[in-house]
Design a protein around this motif. Structure first.
Motif, mmCIF file in Angstrom:
data_model
loop_
_atom_site.group_PDB
_atom_site.id
_atom_site.type_symbol
_atom_site.label_atom_id
_atom_site.label_comp_id
_atom_site.label_asym_id
_atom_site.label_seq_id
_atom_site.Cartn_x
_atom_site.Cartn_y
_atom_site.Cartn_z
ATOM 1 N N TYR A 177 0.834 -1.206 0.000
ATOM 2 C CA TYR A 177 0.000 0.000 0.000
ATOM 3 C C TYR A 177 0.871 1.260 0.000
ATOM 4 C CZ TYR A 177 -4.354 -2.573 0.897
ATOM 5 O OH TYR A 177 -5.452 -3.386 0.797
ATOM 6 N N ARG A 178 1.922 1.244 0.834
ATOM 7 C CA ARG A 178 2.814 2.410 0.894
ATOM 8 C C ARG A 178 3.506 2.633 -0.449
ATOM 9 N NH1 ARG A 178 8.039 2.356 1.668
ATOM 10 N NH2 ARG A 178 7.995 0.169 2.352
ATOM 11 N N GLN A 179 3.965 1.547 -1.072
ATOM 12 C CA GLN A 179 4.642 1.662 -2.357
ATOM 13 C C GLN A 179 3.679 2.101 -3.465
ATOM 14 O OE1 GLN A 179 6.418 -2.192 -2.920
ATOM 15 N NE2 GLN A 179 7.996 -1.858 -1.372
ATOM 16 N N ARG A 180 2.465 1.554 -3.413
ATOM 17 C CA ARG A 180 1.510 1.914 -4.470
ATOM 18 C C ARG A 180 1.105 3.382 -4.341
ATOM 19 N NH1 ARG A 180 -4.193 0.478 -6.229
ATOM 20 N NH2 ARG A 180 -3.990 0.879 -8.457
ATOM 21 N N ALA A 181 1.010 3.881 -3.106
ATOM 22 C CA ALA A 181 0.710 5.303 -2.920
ATOM 23 C C ALA A 181 1.790 6.159 -3.574
ATOM 24 C CB ALA A 181 0.599 5.624 -1.432
ATOM 25 N N ALA A 182 3.049 5.768 -3.416
ATOM 26 C CA ALA A 182 4.150 6.518 -4.037
ATOM 27 C C ALA A 182 4.041 6.482 -5.558
ATOM 28 C CB ALA A 182 5.490 5.935 -3.586
ATOM 29 N N VAL A 183 3.716 5.313 -6.106
ATOM 30 C CA VAL A 183 3.555 5.197 -7.562
ATOM 31 C C VAL A 183 2.407 6.083 -8.049
ATOM 32 C CG1 VAL A 183 2.881 3.622 -9.422
ATOM 33 C CG2 VAL A 183 4.543 2.887 -7.726
ATOM 34 N N LEU A 184 1.305 6.091 -7.305
ATOM 35 C CA LEU A 184 0.141 6.872 -7.713
ATOM 36 C C LEU A 184 0.423 8.374 -7.679
ATOM 37 C CD1 LEU A 184 -2.546 4.718 -5.916
ATOM 38 C CD2 LEU A 184 -2.496 5.201 -8.381
ATOM 39 N N VAL A 185 1.232 8.826 -6.724
ATOM 40 C CA VAL A 185 1.605 10.245 -6.713
ATOM 41 C C VAL A 185 2.377 10.589 -7.987
ATOM 42 C CG1 VAL A 185 3.009 12.009 -5.568
ATOM 43 C CG2 VAL A 185 1.578 10.488 -4.205
ATOM 44 N N GLU A 186 3.284 9.701 -8.389
ATOM 45 C CA GLU A 186 4.032 9.959 -9.625
ATOM 46 C C GLU A 186 3.107 9.917 -10.838
ATOM 47 O OE1 GLU A 186 6.809 11.162 -9.719
ATOM 48 O OE2 GLU A 186 7.953 10.522 -7.956
ATOM 49 N N ARG A 187 2.127 9.035 -10.829
ATOM 50 C CA ARG A 187 1.152 9.021 -11.919
ATOM 51 C C ARG A 187 0.343 10.322 -11.921
ATOM 52 N NH1 ARG A 187 -2.362 3.744 -12.858
ATOM 53 N NH2 ARG A 187 -2.553 4.813 -14.864
ATOM 54 N N GLY A 188 0.002 10.805 -10.732
ATOM 55 C CA GLY A 188 -0.725 12.063 -10.639
ATOM 56 C C GLY A 188 0.090 13.232 -11.170
ATOM 57 N N ARG A 189 1.355 13.249 -10.838
ATOM 58 C CA ARG A 189 2.228 14.330 -11.328
ATOM 59 C C ARG A 189 2.362 14.276 -12.850
ATOM 60 N NH1 ARG A 189 7.119 14.324 -6.768
ATOM 61 N NH2 ARG A 189 5.953 15.447 -5.156
ATOM 62 N N ALA A 190 2.458 13.061 -13.378
ATOM 63 C CA ALA A 190 2.538 12.916 -14.831
ATOM 64 C C ALA A 190 1.255 13.410 -15.490
ATOM 65 C CB ALA A 190 2.798 11.457 -15.204
ATOM 66 N N ALA A 191 0.109 13.118 -14.870
ATOM 67 C CA ALA A 191 -1.171 13.586 -15.408
ATOM 68 C C ALA A 191 -1.254 15.105 -15.350
ATOM 69 C CB ALA A 191 -2.327 12.953 -14.638
ATOM 70 N N GLU A 192 -0.712 15.714 -14.292
ATOM 71 C CA GLU A 192 -0.671 17.170 -14.202
ATOM 72 C C GLU A 192 0.161 17.757 -15.343
ATOM 73 O OE1 GLU A 192 0.893 17.963 -10.351
ATOM 74 O OE2 GLU A 192 -1.044 17.859 -9.339
ATOM 75 N N THR A 193 1.309 17.131 -15.602
ATOM 76 C CA THR A 193 2.169 17.581 -16.688
ATOM 77 C C THR A 193 1.450 17.492 -18.034
ATOM 78 O OG1 THR A 193 4.114 16.848 -15.462
ATOM 79 C CG2 THR A 193 4.410 17.232 -17.809
ATOM 80 N N GLU A 194 0.630 16.453 -18.176
ATOM 81 C CA GLU A 194 -0.121 16.251 -19.430
ATOM 82 C C GLU A 194 -1.418 17.039 -19.445
ATOM 83 O OE1 GLU A 194 -0.560 12.066 -19.363
ATOM 84 O OE2 GLU A 194 1.594 11.677 -19.635
ATOM 85 N N ASP A 195 -1.616 17.925 -18.443
ATOM 86 C CA ASP A 195 -2.785 18.791 -18.344
ATOM 87 C C ASP A 195 -4.083 17.979 -18.298
ATOM 88 O OD1 ASP A 195 -4.004 21.223 -18.046
ATOM 89 O OD2 ASP A 195 -4.224 21.598 -20.191
ATOM 90 N N ASP A 196 -4.086 16.966 -17.445
ATOM 91 C CA ASP A 196 -5.280 16.144 -17.243
ATOM 92 C C ASP A 196 -5.629 16.173 -15.753
ATOM 93 O OD1 ASP A 196 -7.304 14.312 -17.191
ATOM 94 O OD2 ASP A 196 -6.230 12.725 -18.249
ATOM 95 N N PRO A 197 -6.238 17.281 -15.277
ATOM 96 C CA PRO A 197 -6.491 17.429 -13.845
ATOM 97 C C PRO A 197 -7.449 16.380 -13.284
ATOM 98 C CG PRO A 197 -7.582 19.167 -15.091
ATOM 99 C CD PRO A 197 -6.693 18.448 -16.049
ATOM 100 N N THR A 198 -8.380 15.903 -14.100
ATOM 101 C CA THR A 198 -9.330 14.898 -13.607
ATOM 102 C C THR A 198 -8.603 13.609 -13.241
ATOM 103 O OG1 THR A 198 -11.084 15.828 -14.992
ATOM 104 C CG2 THR A 198 -11.414 13.593 -14.147
ATOM 105 N N ALA A 199 -7.733 13.156 -14.154
ATOM 106 C CA ALA A 199 -6.956 11.944 -13.863
ATOM 107 C C ALA A 199 -6.004 12.183 -12.704
ATOM 108 C CB ALA A 199 -6.180 11.513 -15.108
ATOM 109 N N ALA A 200 -5.364 13.361 -12.664
ATOM 110 C CA ALA A 200 -4.421 13.676 -11.585
ATOM 111 C C ALA A 200 -5.117 13.629 -10.230
ATOM 112 C CB ALA A 200 -3.801 15.053 -11.818
ATOM 113 N N MET A 201 -6.302 14.212 -10.155
ATOM 114 C CA MET A 201 -7.045 14.209 -8.891
ATOM 115 C C MET A 201 -7.402 12.784 -8.476
ATOM 116 S SD MET A 201 -10.609 16.144 -7.980
ATOM 117 C CE MET A 201 -11.390 15.989 -6.383
ATOM 118 N N GLY A 202 -7.777 11.950 -9.435
ATOM 119 C CA GLY A 202 -8.112 10.565 -9.131
ATOM 120 C C GLY A 202 -6.933 9.806 -8.569
#
Length: 369
Positions: free
Chosen positions: A144-169
């Motif tokens: 769970y701790r590791q997956r949370a870290a991965v999801l934050v990086e996925r969120g940051r990537a979504a922010e970079t790609e200008d996809d706030p809906t995916a980033a928030m998820g």
């Protein structure tokens, strides 16, 4: 056939006892007698590897990889070689193939995840880790701790790609898995506040603060719903401090907010509580700012700045593996590459070096002719 199987058996014993040369010789003998390449190629490959002949081992593993019944053994052997050689691209390719052959193999799942993290392939890493959790190939708490870290990086990537809906998820899911992970909580609360869900944003930050206080959480909480009003920021932080009244980070945040609101007495009260017996560099700098702002006393302010230079360092993101201090949180340590090992804590202190003359005196005297 009996002699062939005896040679094969003896070869395995020789390999187990560390005699690679005898194991290799017996593997050739078994191959000549049995005429069953898959049965003897494994011993030949492992004997060659144990004897330091990586090229021969690779050739044997490649032969094994061609037969359906031994394909996994061949791929795993080549993958292990690629990992030892630091060939990450080739290792990732082989790990994908090994996973296709044995998707439930714990060793393969862990190696594939590590390689995907190393390549910053966060989407693929998330899928692999989710599968590893499903198959219980990783302890749930760690997963769970590791997956949370991965999801934050996925969120940051979504922010970079200008996809706030995916980033928030992604940030919401990361926060659900690890409520104390400050980057996830702060980002998720920001998205909620931007969406007009201020009350829910404050609840997210309050839970994160109660779990693992962090200055970024306090900063986000102070500004939520404040609309730039310094007094509202103070009120917000007073409410946050009430959740953990003994937390130094809360006193620092409230002292800084009171300073900005020109509430000198309240600022001094909270900064002194945060300082304790050993104020950190940040608290010393804030005290210097307070002395100059309230009394215009540059001399006292300068003394606080001098204390700041020698004060204990403020907490930071410290790698639990190598001890490197990062300027901000990241899923991987920028120094050693360790994954999900960044912790908010006081950095390790380096012992002061002795004066130059003492260091020279400590050197052993040169031998005379």
């Amino acid at each position: 056939r009996r002699r062939g199987y005896r040679a094969l058996s003896d070869g395995m014993v020789a390999l187990a006892t560390g005699d690679a040369a005898i194991a290799s010789r017996l593997a050739r003998r078994a191959d000549a007698l049995l005429k069953q390449p898959p049965a003897t190629q494994v011993l030949s490959a492992q004997a060659a590897e144990a004897g330091g002949d990586g090229g021969a081992a690779r050739r044997h593993y490649e032969v094994l990889m061609e037969a359906p019944e031994t394909a996994f053994i061949g791929v795993r052997g080549l993958l292990r070689q690629a990992l030892e050689a630091g060939e990450s691209t080739e290792a990732l390719r082989l790990a994908r193939r090994a996973y296709a052959l044995r998707p439930s193999d714990e060793w393969v799942l862990n190696r594939l995840f590590e390689l995907q993290v190393g390549a910053a392939a966060w989407n693929a890493a998330d899928a692999t880790l989710a599968e590893a959790l499903r198959r219980k190939a990783v302890p749930q708490a760690d997963g769970y701790r590791q997956r949370a870290a991965v999801l934050v990086e996925r969120g940051r990537a979504a922010e970079t790609e200008d996809d706030p809906t995916a980033a928030m998820g992604f940030m919401r899911e990361a926060n659900d898995l690890d409520p104390g992970l400050a980057p996830a909580a702060v980002a998720y609360a920001r998205y909620l506040a931007e969406d007009g869900k201020t009350r829910r944003a404050t609840r997210v930050l309050e839970q994160a603060w109660s779990t693992a206080p962090h200055p970024d959480i306090a900063a986000a909480y102070g500004t939520t719903g404040a609309n730039g009003d310094p007094m509202q920021r103070v009120k917000n932080l007073e409410r946050l401090l009430s959740l953990r009244s003994d937390e130094p980070e809360g006193h620092v945040a409230l002292g800084e907010a009171a300073l900005a609101a020109r509430l000198w007495g309240e600022a001094r009260n909270h900064l002194e509580q945060a300082a304790g017996a050993a104020p950190t560099a940040r608290v010393c700098r804030l005290m210097a700012e307070l002395e100059e702002a309230e009394h215009g006393d540059k001399e006292v302010a300068a003394s606080w700045l001098a204390k700041a230079a020698a004060a204990p360092a403020d907490p930071g993101w410290v790698c639990g593996d190598c001890g490197a201090v990062a300027g901000g949180w990241g899923a991987k340590c920028g120094n050693c590459g360790a994954f999900a090992r960044m912790k908010w804590q006081a950095p390790p202190r380096v012992a002061a070096l002795p004066p130059a003359d003492e260091a020279l005196m400590a050197l052993p005297a040169a031998a005379s002719d």
